[in-house]
Design a protein around this motif. Structure first.
Motif, short mmCIF file in Angstrom:
data_model
loop_
_atom_site.label_atom_id
_atom_site.label_comp_id
_atom_site.label_asym_id
_atom_site.label_seq_id
_atom_site.Cartn_x
_atom_site.Cartn_y
_atom_site.Cartn_z
N ALA A 29 -4.44 -4.00 14.42
CA ALA A 29 -5.42 -4.20 13.35
C ALA A 29 -5.66 -5.69 13.14
N ALA A 98 -15.00 7.03 8.45
CA ALA A 98 -13.99 5.99 8.54
C ALA A 98 -13.30 5.80 7.19
N TYR A 247 -7.48 10.39 8.38
CA TYR A 247 -8.90 10.04 8.26
C TYR A 247 -9.76 10.99 9.08
N VAL A 265 -2.52 1.43 9.14
CA VAL A 265 -3.08 0.61 10.21
C VAL A 265 -2.07 -0.39 10.79
N LEU A 286 -3.55 0.81 17.74
CA LEU A 286 -4.26 1.91 17.10
C LEU A 286 -5.29 2.55 18.02
N HIS A 289 -9.58 5.90 15.66
CA HIS A 289 -9.62 6.34 14.27
C HIS A 289 -8.77 5.47 13.35
N GLY A 290 -8.06 4.48 13.93
CA GLY A 290 -7.20 3.63 13.13
C GLY A 290 -5.80 4.15 12.95
N ASN A 291 -5.40 5.10 13.81
CA ASN A 291 -4.05 5.67 13.77
C ASN A 291 -3.26 5.22 15.00
#
Length: 311
Positions: A29, A98, A247, A265, A286, A289-291
């Motif tokens: 991130a 998001a 998310y 994140v 990540l 999806h930010g995972n």
């Protein structure tokens, strides 16, 4: 539990070994400068069982901020403070957008879709502030997490909190939009100050897995320990984790892994296997999806190998 400790240890070690061999690591991130420094080659996992025993592997003791995993703990506190009145200010449905979407917030008249997207978590933090001053609210959050983990060393990483404060423009936009609809009761800067600091709680996989026990064991820390929240509250938080914890990747995570979980994140994920264990994984890279990419893969491997899916 049908698995022996040796079987669990072996499953965790195999997950770490596979993670070490995986070339695609995802992207850290970088929009939070302090998180941009993370090494995507790192990976850790820890499992805490009903008797309080923790089994771990990899970089399981390395400290990192838990970021949005903190939303699980603040939701538990907020429900204890204001009860079901919270649901008049935030929904309980998956977002499909998001985690920092302002478009969805606009379409839904300033009511966030769920408490785990950023706007929803800001409302949750604001609801805690109705009973405390900012420093007191933050102290309550830290004390709660320390009590859950039975670890007084858990603290806030001030450098990360400052980094988020300096770069959190989108969160400010979300907070001001919430305020414009009357869905923020305290001053924007006060609420965001607590929010940025709660996301900067610094923990290891071992500490996080221990803090997550209350969700696996009906609101308590295992059969022999005291109740931290009601069993009803723990069950409902776990339900929202399953449907909203990743998310717009929540459906795919439920399909692949099959347990309630909440991601952050920083690459942290807290997962819950009801009546069996809480699991924390960490790897900073990540997915789209930010995972955590590697973290999700490790959870999928371990849960499937140990037959821990809730389905």
């Amino acid at each position: 539990m049908s698995q022996s400790l040796d079987e669990i240890k072996s499953a965790l070690q195999r997950a770490i070994e596979r993670a070490e061999q995986t070339k695609e690591r995802g992207k850290v991130a970088a929009y939070i400068p302090e998180l941009a420094k993370a090494d995507p080659q790192k990976a850790g996992i820890a499992v805490t069982l009903a008797n309080g025993e923790t089994i771990s592997a990899g970089d399981c003791n390395q400290q990192t901020t838990i970021q949005s995993v903190s939303k699980v703990f603040t939701l538990a506190l907020a429900l204890g403070t204001v009860g079901d009145r919270l649901w008049s200010r935030v929904g309980r449905e998956p977002s499909g957008s998001a985690f920092d979407s302002i478009l969805q917030l606009e379409h839904e008249n300033g009511v966030p879709r769920n408490p785990f997207v950023n706007a929803g978590a800001i409302v949750v933090t604001d609801s805690i502030l109705t009973s405390y001053q900012p420093k007191e609210a933050l102290a309550q959050i830290v004390s709660f997490v320390r009590a859950l983990a039975e670890d007084e060393t858990i603290h806030i990483d001030k450098a990360v909190a400052m980094s988020e404060t300096q770069t959190g423009h989108r969160n400010r936009a979300l907070a001001h939009y919430l305020a414009s609809h009357g869905n923020l009761r305290d001053e924007v800067d006060l609420t965001l100050g607590v929010y940025f600091h709660q996301c900067a709680l610094s923990m290891s996989c071992v500490q996080l897995s221990r803090a997550g026990r209350f969700l696996a064991f009906g609101g308590g820390l295992g059969p022999q320990n005291g109740q931290m929240v009601s069993a009803k509250r723990a069950k409902r938080i776990a339900a929202i984790m399953l449907t909203c914890g990743h998310y717009d990747g929540s459906g795919d995570f439920a399909y692949r892994v099959g347990v309630p979980a909440k991601s952050g994140v920083s690459g942290m994920i807290l997962a819950v296997v009801p009546h069996i264990a809480s699991i924390a994984v960490w790897s900073p890279g990540l997915n789209k999806h930010g995972n955590s990419l590697i973290g999700t893969q490790m959870l999928e491997q371990v849960v499937n190998e140990l037959d821990w899916s809730i389905f």
